[in-house]
Write a protein that holds these residues in place. Sequence first.
Motif, PDB file in Angstrom:
ATOM      1  N   ASN A  10      18.290  43.761  -4.827  1.00 23.51           N
ATOM      2  CA  ASN A  10      18.793  42.508  -4.263  1.00 23.51           C
ATOM      3  C   ASN A  10      19.826  42.786  -3.161  1.00 23.51           C
ATOM      4  O   ASN A  10      19.815  42.130  -2.109  1.00 23.51           O
ATOM      5  N   ALA A  11      20.703  43.745  -3.369  1.00 22.67           N
ATOM      6  CA  ALA A  11      21.714  44.081  -2.363  1.00 22.67           C
ATOM      7  C   ALA A  11      21.060  44.643  -1.099  1.00 22.67           C
ATOM      8  O   ALA A  11      21.454  44.297   0.027  1.00 22.67           O
ATOM      9  N   ARG A  12      20.053  45.488  -1.273  1.00 28.35           N
ATOM     10  CA  ARG A  12      19.363  46.046  -0.107  1.00 28.35           C
ATOM     11  C   ARG A  12      18.633  44.964   0.680  1.00 28.35           C
ATOM     12  O   ARG A  12      18.654  44.953   1.913  1.00 28.35           O
ATOM     13  N   ALA A  13      17.962  44.072  -0.026  1.00 28.63           N
ATOM     14  CA  ALA A  13      17.252  42.986   0.654  1.00 28.63           C
ATOM     15  C   ALA A  13      18.230  42.072   1.380  1.00 28.63           C
ATOM     16  O   ALA A  13      17.973  41.641   2.511  1.00 28.63           O
ATOM     17  N   ALA A  14      19.368  41.776   0.752  1.00 25.80           N
ATOM     18  CA  ALA A  14      20.373  40.933   1.404  1.00 25.80           C
ATOM     19  C   ALA A  14      20.918  41.609   2.659  1.00 25.80           C
ATOM     20  O   ALA A  14      21.127  40.949   3.686  1.00 25.80           O
ATOM     21  N   LEU A  16      19.324  43.819   4.531  1.00 21.25           N
ATOM     22  CA  LEU A  16      18.265  43.802   5.536  1.00 21.25           C
ATOM     23  C   LEU A  16      18.157  42.438   6.205  1.00 21.25           C
ATOM     24  O   LEU A  16      18.087  42.325   7.428  1.00 21.25           O
ATOM     25  N   TYR A  17      18.152  41.365   5.436  1.00 20.19           N
ATOM     26  CA  TYR A  17      18.049  40.023   5.996  1.00 20.19           C
ATOM     27  C   TYR A  17      19.279  39.661   6.826  1.00 20.19           C
ATOM     28  O   TYR A  17      19.166  39.039   7.879  1.00 20.19           O
ATOM     29  N   SER A  18      20.457  40.053   6.373  1.00 17.67           N
ATOM     30  CA  SER A  18      21.658  39.728   7.156  1.00 17.67           C
ATOM     31  C   SER A  18      21.680  40.514   8.469  1.00 17.67           C
ATOM     32  O   SER A  18      22.068  39.986   9.510  1.00 17.67           O
ATOM     33  N   LEU A  19      21.250  41.769   8.428  1.00 17.82           N
ATOM     34  CA  LEU A  19      21.190  42.561   9.655  1.00 17.82           C
ATOM     35  C   LEU A  19      20.217  41.938  10.656  1.00 17.82           C
ATOM     36  O   LEU A  19      20.526  41.817  11.845  1.00 17.82           O
ATOM     37  N   ALA A  24      19.321  38.821  15.596  1.00 13.19           N
ATOM     38  CA  ALA A  24      18.687  37.717  16.320  1.00 13.19           C
ATOM     39  C   ALA A  24      19.737  36.808  16.954  1.00 13.19           C
ATOM     40  O   ALA A  24      19.597  36.390  18.111  1.00 13.19           O
ATOM     41  N   LEU A  25      20.797  36.509  16.228  1.00 16.09           N
ATOM     42  CA  LEU A  25      21.859  35.656  16.769  1.00 16.09           C
ATOM     43  C   LEU A  25      22.563  36.340  17.942  1.00 16.09           C
ATOM     44  O   LEU A  25      22.831  35.705  18.970  1.00 16.09           O
TER      45      LEU A  25
END
Length: 100
Positions: A10-14, A16-19, A24-25
């Motif tokens: 879960n921490a790795r996926a979070a 990856l998604y935040s990066l 993109a922003l």
Amino acid sequence: MKPARAAVWNARAALLYSLGGWTALGGLIYYSRMEKASTEGENDPAANEGIRKEVRVKEYPFGLTVRTEITYREEQPPITRLLRRVVSFFVPDDSPPSEK
């Protein structure tokens, strides 16, 4: 799946998604500022050197005239500029520096 292993996943996926979201922003903000900077120089004659116009006039019988005006600009899509900038970091350029 064990709870400890699920928490790590879960921490790795979070991460990856935040990066991806921040990337993109950041790209959106960067290219919006680049577009503003490029539109400010449109009235500058020195900035319009890359613009080339071609006018074609064709006359038909009975006084009918068709005038076609084609404008060429040296403008690239944002993704092409980004890819060329990324490639320029990895490919050495042995040419002399430009005088701009």
